[in-house]
Design a protein around this motif. Structure first.
Motif, PDB file in Angstrom:
ATOM      1  N   SER B  14       0.834  -1.203   0.000  1.00  0.00           N
ATOM      2  CA  SER B  14       0.000   0.000   0.000  1.00  0.00           C
ATOM      3  C   SER B  14       0.867   1.250   0.000  1.00  0.00           C
ATOM      4  O   SER B  14       0.355   2.353   0.004  1.00  0.00           O
ATOM      5  CB  SER B  14      -0.920   0.004   1.217  1.00  0.00           C
ATOM      6  OG  SER B  14      -0.165   0.162   2.400  1.00  0.00           O
ATOM      7  N   SER B  62     -11.670   0.039  -3.497  1.00  0.00           N
ATOM      8  CA  SER B  62     -10.457   0.857  -3.542  1.00  0.00           C
ATOM      9  C   SER B  62     -10.678   2.013  -4.504  1.00  0.00           C
ATOM     10  O   SER B  62     -11.643   2.010  -5.285  1.00  0.00           O
ATOM     11  CB  SER B  62      -9.267   0.015  -4.009  1.00  0.00           C
ATOM     12  OG  SER B  62      -9.262  -0.051  -5.420  1.00  0.00           O
ATOM     13  N   PRO B  63      -9.781   3.002  -4.466  1.00  0.00           N
ATOM     14  CA  PRO B  63      -9.905   4.128  -5.389  1.00  0.00           C
ATOM     15  C   PRO B  63      -9.942   3.696  -6.862  1.00  0.00           C
ATOM     16  O   PRO B  63     -10.432   4.447  -7.705  1.00  0.00           O
ATOM     17  CB  PRO B  63      -8.657   4.962  -5.084  1.00  0.00           C
ATOM     18  CG  PRO B  63      -8.374   4.684  -3.643  1.00  0.00           C
ATOM     19  CD  PRO B  63      -8.717   3.220  -3.461  1.00  0.00           C
ATOM     20  N   GLY B  66     -13.410   4.073  -8.319  1.00  0.00           N
ATOM     21  CA  GLY B  66     -13.756   5.435  -8.735  1.00  0.00           C
ATOM     22  C   GLY B  66     -13.030   5.829 -10.003  1.00  0.00           C
ATOM     23  O   GLY B  66     -13.585   6.512 -10.872  1.00  0.00           O
ATOM     24  N   TYR B 124     -17.586   9.751   3.763  1.00  0.00           N
ATOM     25  CA  TYR B 124     -16.682   9.571   2.626  1.00  0.00           C
ATOM     26  C   TYR B 124     -17.344   8.530   1.731  1.00  0.00           C
ATOM     27  O   TYR B 124     -18.061   7.665   2.242  1.00  0.00           O
ATOM     28  CB  TYR B 124     -15.348   9.060   3.200  1.00  0.00           C
ATOM     29  CG  TYR B 124     -14.214   8.811   2.231  1.00  0.00           C
ATOM     30  CD1 TYR B 124     -13.428   9.876   1.782  1.00  0.00           C
ATOM     31  CD2 TYR B 124     -13.887   7.522   1.814  1.00  0.00           C
ATOM     32  CE1 TYR B 124     -12.346   9.643   0.931  1.00  0.00           C
ATOM     33  CE2 TYR B 124     -12.812   7.290   0.965  1.00  0.00           C
ATOM     34  CZ  TYR B 124     -12.045   8.359   0.530  1.00  0.00           C
ATOM     35  OH  TYR B 124     -10.981   8.128  -0.307  1.00  0.00           O
ATOM     36  N   ARG B 126     -17.118   5.682   0.999  1.00  0.00           N
ATOM     37  CA  ARG B 126     -16.356   4.483   1.391  1.00  0.00           C
ATOM     38  C   ARG B 126     -16.836   3.238   0.654  1.00  0.00           C
ATOM     39  O   ARG B 126     -16.045   2.322   0.424  1.00  0.00           O
ATOM     40  CB  ARG B 126     -16.431   4.295   2.908  1.00  0.00           C
ATOM     41  CG  ARG B 126     -17.818   3.949   3.398  1.00  0.00           C
ATOM     42  CD  ARG B 126     -18.072   4.326   4.860  1.00  0.00           C
ATOM     43  NE  ARG B 126     -17.089   3.889   5.829  1.00  0.00           N
ATOM     44  CZ  ARG B 126     -17.167   2.747   6.514  1.00  0.00           C
ATOM     45  NH1 ARG B 126     -18.162   1.890   6.295  1.00  0.00           N
ATOM     46  NH2 ARG B 126     -16.260   2.438   7.405  1.00  0.00           N
ATOM     47  N   LEU B 129     -14.870   3.871  -2.794  1.00  0.00           N
ATOM     48  CA  LEU B 129     -13.414   4.062  -2.778  1.00  0.00           C
ATOM     49  C   LEU B 129     -12.690   3.306  -1.676  1.00  0.00           C
ATOM     50  O   LEU B 129     -11.466   3.332  -1.606  1.00  0.00           O
ATOM     51  CB  LEU B 129     -13.077   5.558  -2.614  1.00  0.00           C
ATOM     52  CG  LEU B 129     -13.632   6.543  -3.641  1.00  0.00           C
ATOM     53  CD1 LEU B 129     -13.092   7.939  -3.360  1.00  0.00           C
ATOM     54  CD2 LEU B 129     -13.287   6.123  -5.065  1.00  0.00           C
ATOM     55  N   LEU B 178     -18.209  12.754  -4.742  1.00  0.00           N
ATOM     56  CA  LEU B 178     -17.027  12.308  -5.478  1.00  0.00           C
ATOM     57  C   LEU B 178     -16.740  13.380  -6.526  1.00  0.00           C
ATOM     58  O   LEU B 178     -17.658  13.852  -7.203  1.00  0.00           O
ATOM     59  CB  LEU B 178     -17.309  10.972  -6.172  1.00  0.00           C
ATOM     60  CG  LEU B 178     -16.131  10.331  -6.905  1.00  0.00           C
ATOM     61  CD1 LEU B 178     -15.259   9.566  -5.908  1.00  0.00           C
ATOM     62  CD2 LEU B 178     -16.612   9.356  -7.981  1.00  0.00           C
ATOM     63  N   THR B 200      -6.161   9.568  -9.536  1.00  0.00           N
ATOM     64  CA  THR B 200      -5.716   9.235  -8.188  1.00  0.00           C
ATOM     65  C   THR B 200      -6.872   9.379  -7.195  1.00  0.00           C
ATOM     66  O   THR B 200      -7.859  10.049  -7.477  1.00  0.00           O
ATOM     67  CB  THR B 200      -4.601  10.195  -7.733  1.00  0.00           C
ATOM     68  OG1 THR B 200      -5.134  11.521  -7.719  1.00  0.00           O
ATOM     69  CG2 THR B 200      -3.413  10.129  -8.669  1.00  0.00           C
ATOM     70  N   ARG B 201      -6.701   8.740  -6.057  1.00  0.00           N
ATOM     71  CA  ARG B 201      -7.699   8.908  -4.985  1.00  0.00           C
ATOM     72  C   ARG B 201      -7.862  10.393  -4.662  1.00  0.00           C
ATOM     73  O   ARG B 201      -8.973  10.909  -4.581  1.00  0.00           O
ATOM     74  CB  ARG B 201      -7.233   8.161  -3.726  1.00  0.00           C
ATOM     75  CG  ARG B 201      -8.181   8.353  -2.539  1.00  0.00           C
ATOM     76  CD  ARG B 201      -7.532   7.969  -1.221  1.00  0.00           C
ATOM     77  NE  ARG B 201      -6.428   8.875  -0.903  1.00  0.00           N
ATOM     78  CZ  ARG B 201      -5.481   8.618  -0.027  1.00  0.00           C
ATOM     79  NH1 ARG B 201      -5.472   7.486   0.630  1.00  0.00           N
ATOM     80  NH2 ARG B 201      -4.503   9.486   0.208  1.00  0.00           N
ATOM     81  N   ASP B 202      -6.723  11.070  -4.453  1.00  0.00           N
ATOM     82  CA  ASP B 202      -6.794  12.478  -4.045  1.00  0.00           C
ATOM     83  C   ASP B 202      -7.512  13.342  -5.081  1.00  0.00           C
ATOM     84  O   ASP B 202      -8.171  14.316  -4.733  1.00  0.00           O
ATOM     85  CB  ASP B 202      -5.384  13.023  -3.781  1.00  0.00           C
ATOM     86  CG  ASP B 202      -4.793  12.482  -2.474  1.00  0.00           C
ATOM     87  OD1 ASP B 202      -5.465  11.655  -1.820  1.00  0.00           O
ATOM     88  OD2 ASP B 202      -3.670  12.890  -2.121  1.00  0.00           O
TER      89      ASP B 202
END
Lengths: 110, 214
Positions: B14, B62-63, B66, B124, B126, B129, B178, B200-202
């Motif tokens: 990770s 996971s991201p 998304g 979030y 969740r 993501l 999102l 990316t997640r961010d």
């Protein structure tokens, strides 16, 4: 921490705060289990997001600062289960004493 | 970069330092987790296999989920329109198991940049993501993002031009957000499958931007 009239401690938007910390940890098994217990207890109709949060918010700011995220969650899940009658305080105390007697690490006790 | 680690220790898959084994002293709250779980199982409210399956289900989120949605929105205008109209149903139709989660997708454009926070707790997306990063749940992020978003974004390395409006979305237990980031010009011509690697997640929280895969 400044007190703001008209809102509770958890309503943090706009409060003064420092730099954001980017420290990240991988979740431990016990933390994932807490998350799963909240989801499953909710699916079983024993609690919901609102009741989770109500207890978290009543625990106060000191708990937010002193306890980790999933420590607060399991405290809330436990309280919710007692309130809904899934088990009693005495049953929880008895079970916790049994678990504690099994060993000195999570691996031994679980 | 925020996520760089300054030491030479090997990192887990990770990208974080390996976590210590769970052989530290058993804590009070760990005891409570075991006790609550066993009591709920003994009384028939849940089963051990349900706990196991729920953890697997959460670990599988996971991201990347998304990112798949964003990449399709970048390449399929009809899908994008549906996503911006009803993100929850559109995600379910794509096969994502997001449960009852209410989801709104907000689009970054040349004139608007969106960022997501939860000032009240840690809400979030969740179920799409996976679990939120620790900083998302921190006092600093929750408190500051609604009053000085440009400064917060700048700390994440994202500089928003003065003529671009910043919109901060405060999530609730009943409504998750999102961000649909803007497709980078350099990504033109890249296939939908490969585009997902740019997301990316961010960038889907709004504190980052899509970038060419490394």
């Amino acid at each position: 921490m400044t007190e703001f009239f008209g809102k509770r401690w958890h309503d943090m938007g706009g409060d003064p705060a420092g730099k954001i910390s980017y420290d990240q940890h991988d979740f431990a098994l016990w933390e994932k289990r807490v998350d799963a217990l909240m989801v499953l207890a909710s699916t079983a109709g024993l609690m919901n997001t609102d009741s989770l949060r109500r207890v978290l918010e009543d625990m106060g700011e000191e708990a937010y600062e002193a306890m980790s995220y999933y420590e607060r969650w399991i405290a809330s899940v436990g309280q919710n289960m007692i309130e809904v009658g899934a088990f009693s305080t005495a049953e929880l105390a008895r079970k916790m004493a049994q678990v504690k007697a099994r060993g000195s690490t999570y691996g031994d006790a679980t | 970069m925020p996520h760089d680690h300054q030491n030479d220790e090997p990192l887990s898959s990770s990208g974080h330092p390996f976590r210590a084994d769970d052989d530290t002293k058993l804590s009070y709250w760990q005891v409570m987790e075991i006790a609550v779980r066993e009591l709920l199982i003994e009384k028939g409210h849940i089963s051990a296999s349900q706990v196991h399956e729920q953890i697997n289900r959460m670990d599988a989120r996971s991201p990347a989920n998304g990112a798949t949605i964003v990449a399709r929105a970048w390449t399929d205008p009809q899908f994008k329109a549906a996503l911006l109209t009803n993100a929850g149903q559109t995600s379910r139709d794509m096969g994502f198991d997001i449960g009852p989660m209410q989801l709104i997708v907000v689009e970054n454009t040349n004139s608007v940049h969106n960022v997501v926070v939860c000032t009240l707790c840690s809400c979030y997306p969740r179920n799409l993501l996976g679990l939120p990063p620790d900083w998302y749940k921190s006092r600093a992020y929750r408190s500051r993002t609604v009053v000085e978003p440009r400064k917060v974004l700048s700390e994440f390395g994202v500089e928003i031009a003065p003529d671009v409006q910043v919109r901060v979305h405060d999530s609730t237990a009943d409504m998750r957000y999102l961000v649909l980031p803007a497709k980078p010009a350099e990504a033109n011509g890249v296939s939908e499958t490969l585009l997902a690697n740019w997301v990316t997640r961010d960038s889907m929280i709004g504190v980052g931007l899509p970038r060419a895969p490394v």
